[in-house]
Write a protein that holds these residues in place. Structure first.
Motif, PDB file in Angstrom:
ATOM      1  N   THR A  69      12.098   1.260  -2.746  1.00  0.00           N
ATOM      2  CA  THR A  69      10.918   1.973  -3.225  1.00  0.00           C
ATOM      3  C   THR A  69      11.078   3.478  -3.057  1.00  0.00           C
ATOM      4  N   VAL A  70      10.267   4.215  -3.776  1.00  0.00           N
ATOM      5  CA  VAL A  70      10.138   5.649  -3.571  1.00  0.00           C
ATOM      6  C   VAL A  70       8.656   5.903  -3.349  1.00  0.00           C
ATOM      7  N   ASP A  71       8.339   6.519  -2.218  1.00  0.00           N
ATOM      8  CA  ASP A  71       6.928   6.750  -1.913  1.00  0.00           C
ATOM      9  C   ASP A  71       6.429   8.031  -2.573  1.00  0.00           C
ATOM     10  N   CYS A  72       5.151   8.295  -2.437  1.00  0.00           N
ATOM     11  CA  CYS A  72       4.522   9.443  -3.091  1.00  0.00           C
ATOM     12  C   CYS A  72       5.043  10.772  -2.571  1.00  0.00           C
ATOM     13  N   GLY A  73       5.744  10.757  -1.442  1.00  0.00           N
ATOM     14  CA  GLY A  73       6.355  11.973  -0.915  1.00  0.00           C
ATOM     15  C   GLY A  73       7.758  12.189  -1.450  1.00  0.00           C
ATOM     16  N   GLY A  74       8.209  11.282  -2.345  1.00  0.00           N
ATOM     17  CA  GLY A  74       9.527  11.407  -2.946  1.00  0.00           C
ATOM     18  C   GLY A  74      10.657  10.891  -2.075  1.00  0.00           C
ATOM     19  N   ILE A  75      10.350  10.096  -1.075  1.00  0.00           N
ATOM     20  CA  ILE A  75      11.364   9.563  -0.166  1.00  0.00           C
ATOM     21  C   ILE A  75      11.661   8.107  -0.529  1.00  0.00           C
ATOM     22  N   ARG A  76      12.949   7.795  -0.611  1.00  0.00           N
ATOM     23  CA  ARG A  76      13.381   6.418  -0.897  1.00  0.00           C
ATOM     24  C   ARG A  76      13.283   5.599   0.381  1.00  0.00           C
ATOM     25  N   ASN A  77      12.784   4.377   0.247  1.00  0.00           N
ATOM     26  CA  ASN A  77      12.629   3.447   1.364  1.00  0.00           C
ATOM     27  C   ASN A  77      13.277   2.133   0.962  1.00  0.00           C
ATOM     28  N   GLN A  78      14.075   1.555   1.850  1.00  0.00           N
ATOM     29  CA  GLN A  78      14.716   0.274   1.576  1.00  0.00           C
ATOM     30  C   GLN A  78      14.571  -0.624   2.796  1.00  0.00           C
ATOM     31  N   TRP A  79      14.210  -1.885   2.566  1.00  0.00           N
ATOM     32  CA  TRP A  79      14.127  -2.865   3.640  1.00  0.00           C
ATOM     33  C   TRP A  79      14.161  -4.256   3.028  1.00  0.00           C
ATOM     34  N   SER A  80      14.353  -5.235   3.885  1.00  0.00           N
ATOM     35  CA  SER A  80      14.393  -6.632   3.457  1.00  0.00           C
ATOM     36  C   SER A  80      13.401  -7.445   4.267  1.00  0.00           C
ATOM     37  N   GLU A  81      12.919  -8.506   3.660  1.00  0.00           N
ATOM     38  CA  GLU A  81      12.031  -9.462   4.315  1.00  0.00           C
ATOM     39  C   GLU A  81      12.441 -10.860   3.879  1.00  0.00           C
ATOM     40  N   VAL A  82      11.993 -11.853   4.620  1.00  0.00           N
ATOM     41  CA  VAL A  82      12.144 -13.251   4.228  1.00  0.00           C
ATOM     42  C   VAL A  82      10.739 -13.776   3.976  1.00  0.00           C
ATOM     43  N   HIS A  83      10.521 -14.343   2.790  1.00  0.00           N
ATOM     44  CA  HIS A  83       9.221 -14.916   2.436  1.00  0.00           C
ATOM     45  C   HIS A  83       9.374 -16.430   2.328  1.00  0.00           C
ATOM     46  N   VAL A  84       8.547 -17.149   3.047  1.00  0.00           N
ATOM     47  CA  VAL A  84       8.528 -18.606   3.017  1.00  0.00           C
ATOM     48  C   VAL A  84       7.278 -19.020   2.249  1.00  0.00           C
ATOM     49  N   GLN A  85       7.480 -19.735   1.148  1.00  0.00           N
ATOM     50  CA  GLN A  85       6.354 -20.121   0.305  1.00  0.00           C
ATOM     51  C   GLN A  85       5.791 -21.465   0.765  1.00  0.00           C
ATOM     52  N   LEU A  86       4.485 -21.466   1.031  1.00  0.00           N
ATOM     53  CA  LEU A  86       3.765 -22.688   1.393  1.00  0.00           C
ATOM     54  C   LEU A  86       2.924 -23.104   0.201  1.00  0.00           C
ATOM     55  N   TRP A  87       2.961 -24.393  -0.133  1.00  0.00           N
ATOM     56  CA  TRP A  87       2.282 -24.885  -1.326  1.00  0.00           C
ATOM     57  C   TRP A  87       1.580 -26.195  -1.015  1.00  0.00           C
ATOM     58  N   GLU A  88       0.393 -26.348  -1.582  1.00  0.00           N
ATOM     59  CA  GLU A  88      -0.373 -27.594  -1.476  1.00  0.00           C
ATOM     60  C   GLU A  88      -0.401 -28.250  -2.848  1.00  0.00           C
ATOM     61  N   ASN A  89      -0.017 -29.502  -2.910  1.00  0.00           N
ATOM     62  CA  ASN A  89      -0.091 -30.258  -4.152  1.00  0.00           C
ATOM     63  C   ASN A  89      -1.558 -30.392  -4.560  1.00  0.00           C
ATOM     64  N   GLU A  90      -1.807 -30.414  -5.871  1.00  0.00           N
ATOM     65  CA  GLU A  90      -3.190 -30.570  -6.345  1.00  0.00           C
ATOM     66  C   GLU A  90      -3.787 -31.885  -5.845  1.00  0.00           C
ATOM     67  N   ILE A  91      -2.955 -32.904  -5.742  1.00  0.00           N
ATOM     68  CA  ILE A  91      -3.396 -34.216  -5.251  1.00  0.00           C
ATOM     69  C   ILE A  91      -2.977 -34.326  -3.788  1.00  0.00           C
ATOM     70  N   PRO A  92      -3.925 -34.436  -2.870  1.00  0.00           N
ATOM     71  CA  PRO A  92      -3.569 -34.539  -1.450  1.00  0.00           C
ATOM     72  C   PRO A  92      -2.589 -35.684  -1.190  1.00  0.00           C
TER      73      PRO A  92
END
Length: 180
Positions: free
Chosen positions: A44-67
């Motif tokens: 990303t580049v923030d409003c101050g003109g500085i580049r920012n880089q980082w990583s995250e791990v996203h774990v997706q949780l999902w519920e089926n429409e039918i329990p």
């Protein structure tokens, strides 16, 4: 919380029920699925003109429409899902882990871990919503720098005064006005 911290907790607590509290007193249904584990890279580049880089791990949780009353993810099953993913490609161990979840009454959000509560036979992963921030303001060290940091100094912005009457006149189209 880092990904390796989370997986270590799973390994240290085999076969415990694994629950997710996405808002105080509100839980992901017990028949949820872990549908994806994503390595997410931000550049990303923030409003101050500085580049920012980082990583995250996203774990997706999902519920089926039918329990699914006969389906549950415990700590051992969750760890097996991480192992399957890591055989295909390594999950970033030193990146912050967050959980992606939404349902009919809670808009999909990416939520960091606030706390993990051990009840003896279960782990409750307590999630909290992230807040937006201004990185330029976060980098500032004095109150004056903070005031001027986000999107540049206020004095650089032109001041425009618009009255409601002039807006209404501009949006009206009367015969002979030349607007049509």
């Amino acid at each position: 919380m880092k990904t390796k911290e989370f997986t270590n907790i799973l390994q240290e607590n085999p076969e415990k029920a694994l629950f997710f509290e996405y808002r105080a007193g509100q839980y992901v249904r017990t028949d949820y699925h872990i549908t994806e584990i994503k390595n997410v890279n931000f550049d990303t580049v923030d409003c101050g003109g500085i580049r920012n880089q980082w990583s995250e791990v996203h774990v997706q949780l999902w519920e089926n429409e039918i329990p699914e009353p006969d389906h549950a993810v415990d700590t051992t099953k969750a760890m097996k899902i991480f192992e399957v993913v890591n055989r295909v490609r390594e999950t970033y161990p030193d990146a912050d882990i967050k959980f992606e979840y939404g349902n009919a009454v809670f808009p999909t959000a990416v939520l960091p871990v606030h706390n993990i509560k051990d009840t003896g036979n279960a782990l409750i992963v307590q999630l909290i919503p992230d807040q937006t921030t201004c990185k330029a303001k976060d980098r500032a060290t004095t109150p004056e720098e903070k005031a001027a940091a986000c999107c540049g100094p206020v004095s650089e912005k032109p001041k425009i005064r618009v009255s409601l009457a002039s807006l209404q006149a501009a949006n009206s189209c009367e015969p002979g006005s030349g607007c049509c």
